[in-house]
Enzyme design. Structure first.
Site, PDB file in Angstrom:
ATOM      1  N   GLU A   1     -18.758  -4.921  11.387  1.00  0.00           N
ATOM      2  CA  GLU A   1     -19.515  -4.181  12.156  1.00  0.00           C
ATOM      3  C   GLU A   1     -20.556  -4.969  12.868  1.00  0.00           C
ATOM      4  O   GLU A   1     -21.048  -4.702  14.043  1.00  0.00           O
ATOM      5  CB  GLU A   1     -20.428  -3.137  11.333  1.00  0.00           C
TER       6      GLU A   1
ATOM      7  N   LYS B   1       0.867  -1.253   0.029  1.00  0.00           N
ATOM      8  CA  LYS B   1      -0.054  -0.172  -0.139  1.00  0.00           C
ATOM      9  C   LYS B   1       0.907   1.035   0.173  1.00  0.00           C
ATOM     10  O   LYS B   1       1.696   1.365   0.921  1.00  0.00           O
ATOM     11  CB  LYS B   1      -0.808   0.017   1.127  1.00  0.00           C
TER      12      LYS B   1
ATOM     13  N   ARG C   1     -24.571  -1.498   8.744  1.00  0.00           N
ATOM     14  CA  ARG C   1     -24.301  -2.967   8.948  1.00  0.00           C
ATOM     15  C   ARG C   1     -24.734  -3.948   9.994  1.00  0.00           C
ATOM     16  O   ARG C   1     -24.922  -5.102  10.007  1.00  0.00           O
ATOM     17  CB  ARG C   1     -22.737  -3.348   8.659  1.00  0.00           C
TER      18      ARG C   1
HETATM   19  C1  LIG Z   1     -18.450  -1.470   5.698  1.00  0.00           C
HETATM   20  C2  LIG Z   1     -17.448  -0.695   5.769  1.00  0.00           C
HETATM   21  N1  LIG Z   1     -16.680  -0.799   7.130  1.00  0.00           N
HETATM   22  C3  LIG Z   1     -15.730   0.226   6.991  1.00  0.00           C
HETATM   23  C4  LIG Z   1     -15.079   0.783   5.750  1.00  0.00           C
HETATM   24  C5  LIG Z   1     -13.861   1.959   5.748  1.00  0.00           C
HETATM   25  N2  LIG Z   1     -12.766   1.537   5.012  1.00  0.00           N
HETATM   26  C6  LIG Z   1     -12.628   1.992   4.003  1.00  0.00           C
HETATM   27  S1  LIG Z   1     -11.091   1.292   3.071  1.00  0.00           S
HETATM   28  C7  LIG Z   1     -10.937   0.348   4.597  1.00  0.00           C
HETATM   29  C8  LIG Z   1      -9.575  -0.360   4.602  1.00  0.00           C
HETATM   30  C9  LIG Z   1      -9.812  -1.424   3.555  1.00  0.00           C
HETATM   31  O1  LIG Z   1      -8.928  -2.528   3.390  1.00  0.00           O
HETATM   32  P1  LIG Z   1      -8.233  -3.214   2.327  1.00  0.00           P
HETATM   33  O2  LIG Z   1      -9.621  -3.884   1.907  1.00  0.00           O
HETATM   34  O3  LIG Z   1      -7.151  -4.276   2.663  1.00  0.00           O
HETATM   35  O4  LIG Z   1      -7.822  -2.249   1.058  1.00  0.00           O
HETATM   36  P2  LIG Z   1      -6.466  -1.280   1.196  1.00  0.00           P
HETATM   37  O5  LIG Z   1      -6.829  -0.064   1.624  1.00  0.00           O
HETATM   38  O6  LIG Z   1      -5.613  -2.265   1.976  1.00  0.00           O
HETATM   39  O7  LIG Z   1      -6.129  -1.104  -0.314  1.00  0.00           O
HETATM   40  C10 LIG Z   1     -11.969   0.594   5.344  1.00  0.00           C
HETATM   41  C11 LIG Z   1     -11.849   0.021   6.761  1.00  0.00           C
HETATM   42  C12 LIG Z   1     -16.057   0.920   4.540  1.00  0.00           C
HETATM   43  N3  LIG Z   1     -15.630   1.438   3.622  1.00  0.00           N
HETATM   44  N4  LIG Z   1     -16.895   0.098   4.646  1.00  0.00           N
END
Ligand SMILES: Cc1ncc(C[n+]2csc(CCOP(=O)(O)OP(=O)(O)O)c2C)c(N)n1
Ligand SMILES: CC(=O)[C@@H](O)[C@H](O)COP(=O)(O)O
Ligand SMILES: [Mg+2]
Length: 633
Positions: A369, A283, A397
């Site tokens: 969640e 990342k 959620r």
């Molecule tokens: C249901 C939900 N919970 C929390 C989030 C907040 N959120 C957005 S991106 C993220 C992290 C995602 O991690 P990953 O899927 O590994 O993607 P990366 O950023 O590492 O590429 C979170 C927790 C969200 N968008 N949707």
């Protein structure tokens, strides 16, 4: 103004068909230019950043080998899809992303045919891609279906529901796990720990090299070598879990190595049934400050690429999230029963200090969640005082768990509902527009909305002291900047506060809308009440106001439908009181991305718009309140 670097090869690409005409030998140059274009654009506009840097090669490989948009790519969350937007004809508009009238923050069907599914909430991509795979099978279209999900996205139960179903159907689809060992914070969970442990191991390094050779011998040796290697990999890489779901697990491979990505994807395209490609990426890849701190560069405001993000020297007014974070630490010091739970939003909910000071009482459950609510319920059963720090939109959620695991059992779980109301840049998928409506109907819940930072702190304390479910809902950003009393005092539950004595019209303000109410009241000498509690609502106050004023007007940052104003209406109806009543709040339509101010303006939640509304009510205009609001802005 930072300059935009030359990208001669990328300049030749408007849509993926242009990309697919390039010789493979030019793709690595293209990746460099795409990374440069992303850095140039997002450092000027702000937005989601580090995740997109990590998907440059994957995005190129997928659009190169799949006949998009005919073949379906479904991005999970979609914050990593800026390179996808650049390659699909939207490079010129990228500087406008997340701004009023600009590109949407995430893939959006109405924005582009290449955006096959609207996302923003995590962990939906496999379900959606499976749905498309089923449709392709039913229609014999031959269309391919690919879900791209991160390791964070894979911490949500919904992702496993989809894997389980896809495996059962033996669906022709590909799931790409983009594993960078990061969520917004470092990723959590047993699966993530196992991945990290294995993928950092020496043994795996040699298997990876060997695997690379074997993969490049495909297809003649593929089946034999893979089966032969399966046992070894099964001991060393976690494909077994996905194979149990009926997927053919491939990888892990280096997600920044374009030749390996391309050869592996080409071979996967020859295979039938559910395929699971595990890629390892970084990342923030390619921009050192983001590689070093992918948390800080997950979502950025404009910065100078030469300097990186420079911490502001200006003393920042504390946000409501800061008020919560400080309260949680102070409360933990006073009450060792307090534990804090976050579903993967540590920084956003401002629990960083709590995590450092109370590591044993801090629980990041991942993007889970539903689980965050029920684990809190379990904690509350046995003497702990859990606070679930959760964005309004993400609490949606866990609604079933809120009802059946907390409310039905009358458990003392406190919800610190952040981002309640409009959020701005993240758009309609992230607005906290509905929590008053979906929470005030639940029996036994105490629901509070602070008008300022001090009330936020006191309400959190009030909720913590209760022996029943309670929630405090507060918006993104800062409040009016009132002094915060460190001394915590419980508010009288269900009691409103008269803030201005006027005549004729009474404005009943909920939460941060008090400020607008007070400003408008000055112009018409109206009474203003800070209602504080949506549930239990101050019935006596409402009846007194109704008995002494010609009209009551409610204002809230929640949809009018089922909102706090509806609660006032219900009190008047229940007591058969006839008085002019009008409700004002978020309209019955989705509010598109922009700044929080843009959105409030669009929704009519401004002094000017509310003043006009109040005047029309006072002039006896037709009470077609919600219809008017829907057309507002
Ligand atoms: C249901 C939900 N919970 C929390 C989030 C907040 N959120 C957005 S991106 C993220 C992290 C995602 O991690 P990953 O899927 O590994 O993607 P990366 O950023 O590492 O590429 C979170 C927790 C969200 N968008 N949707
Ligand atoms: C993509 C996603 O869901 C998160 O990154 C979200 O954008 C965070 O929102 P805040 O910036 O309000 O914390
Ligand atoms: Mg990740």
């Amino acid at each position: 103004m930072a300059e935009n670097h030359a990208t001669p090869l990328l300049d030749t690409i408007q849509i993926p068909a242009d990309l697919r005409r390039l010789p493979e030998s030019q793709l690595e140059t293209l990746a460099e230019e795409l990374r440069t274009a992303l850095l140039d654009s997002v450092s000027q506009s702000g937005g989601h950043f580090a995740a997109g840097l990590g998907t440059i090669e994957l995005t190129i490989a997928l659009h190169y080998l799949y006949n998009t948009p005919e073949d379906r790519l479904v991005w999970d969350v979609g914050h990593q899809a800026y390179p996808h937007k650049i390659l699909t004809g939207r490079r010129a508009q990228l500087p406008s992303i997340r701004q009023w009238g600009g590109l949407a923050p995430f893939p959006k069907r109405e924005e582009s045919d290449y955006d096959t599914f609207g996302v923003g909430h995590s962990s939906t991509s496999i379900s959606a891609a499976l749905g498309m795979a089923i449709a392709a099978r039913q229609s014999n279209s031959g269309r391919k279906s690919v879900a791209i999900i991160g390791d964070g996205g894979l911490t949500a139960g919904m992702a496993f529901e989809a894997l389980n179903h896809a495996g059962d159907l033996n669906a022709d689809m590909l799931v790409v796990l983009n594993d960078n060992n990061m969520s917004i914070s470092p990723n959590v969970g047993a699966l993530s720990n196992r991945f990290a442990q294995i993928l950092s191991g020496q043994i795996y390094a040699s298997v990876k090299e060997q695997g690379k050779r074997v993969l490049s011998m495909m297809p003649p040796m593929w089946e034999l070598a893979r089966r032969a290697e399966e046992h070894v990999k099964g001991l060393i890489v976690p494909g077994t879990l996905f194979e149990e779901f009926g997927f053919n697990y491939i990888g892990p491979i280096d997600g920044h190595d374009l030749p390996t990505l391309l050869s592996t994807l080409r071979n996967i395209q020859q295979l039938e049934g559910p395929q699971f490609l595990h890629i390892i990426t970084q990342k923030g890849k390619g921009y050192a400050p983001a590689e070093d701190d992918p948390v800080k560069y997950h979502g950025v405001t404009p910065f100078d690429p030469q300097l990186g993000i420079v911490p502001s020297k200006k003393a920042k007014q504390p946000s409501y999230s800061n008020i919560f974070g400080d309260w949680a630490c102070d409360m933990a010091a006073e009450d060792d029963r307090l534990v804090a739970i976050t579903p993967a939003m540590c920084e956003g909910s401002d629990l960083k200090r709590f995590q450092q000071e109370y590591p044993d009482r801090y629980f990041d459950v991942g993007i889970a969640e539903q689980h965050s609510v029920t684990v809190a319920a379990g904690m509350a059963c046995d003497g702990l005082k859990p606070v679930v720090a959760i964005y309004s939109t993400f609490l949606q959620r866990g609604y079933d768990q809120l009802i059946h695991d907390v409310v039905v059992q009358k458990l003392p779980v406190l919800f610190a509902i952040d981002r309640a109301g409009v959020v701005g840049a993240d758009g309609p998928t992230h607005n906290g527009s509905y929590d008053i409506s979906f929470m005030r109907c639940l029996p036994g819940v105490v629901l509070m909305a602070p008008a300022d930072e001090n009330e936020c702190r006191q309400m959190l304390y009030t909720g913590h002291c209760l022996d029943q479910p309670a929630a405090v809902r507060y918006p993104r950003g800062s409040g009016p900047g009132v002094a915060v009393d460190k001394q915590m005092t419980a508010l009288p539950v269900g009691k409103a506060q008269l803030r201005r004595q006027g005549q004729g019209t009474a404005i009943l303000a909920f939460g941060v809308m008090l400020d607008i109410a007070l400003q408008v009241a000055e112009t018409i000498d109206a009474t203003v009440v800070n209602m504080r509690f949506i549930k239990p609502i101050d019935e006596d106050m409402i009846l007194q106001l109704a008995a002494s004023h010609g009209q009551l007007i409610t204002i809230e940052e929640n949809v009018v439908h089922g909102g706090a104003g509806s609660a006032v209406n219900e009190v008047l109806a229940a007591h058969n009181v006839h008085v002019r009543i009008a409700n004002y709040g978020l309209p019955d339509r989705l509010l598109e991305h922009g700044s929080r101010e843009d959105m409030l303006y669009d929704a009519g939640l401004t002094v000017e718009a509310f003043s006009t509304f109040v005047a029309s009510v006072c002039d006896g205009a037709e009470p077609a309140i919600i219809k008017n609001q829907a057309g507002q802005g």
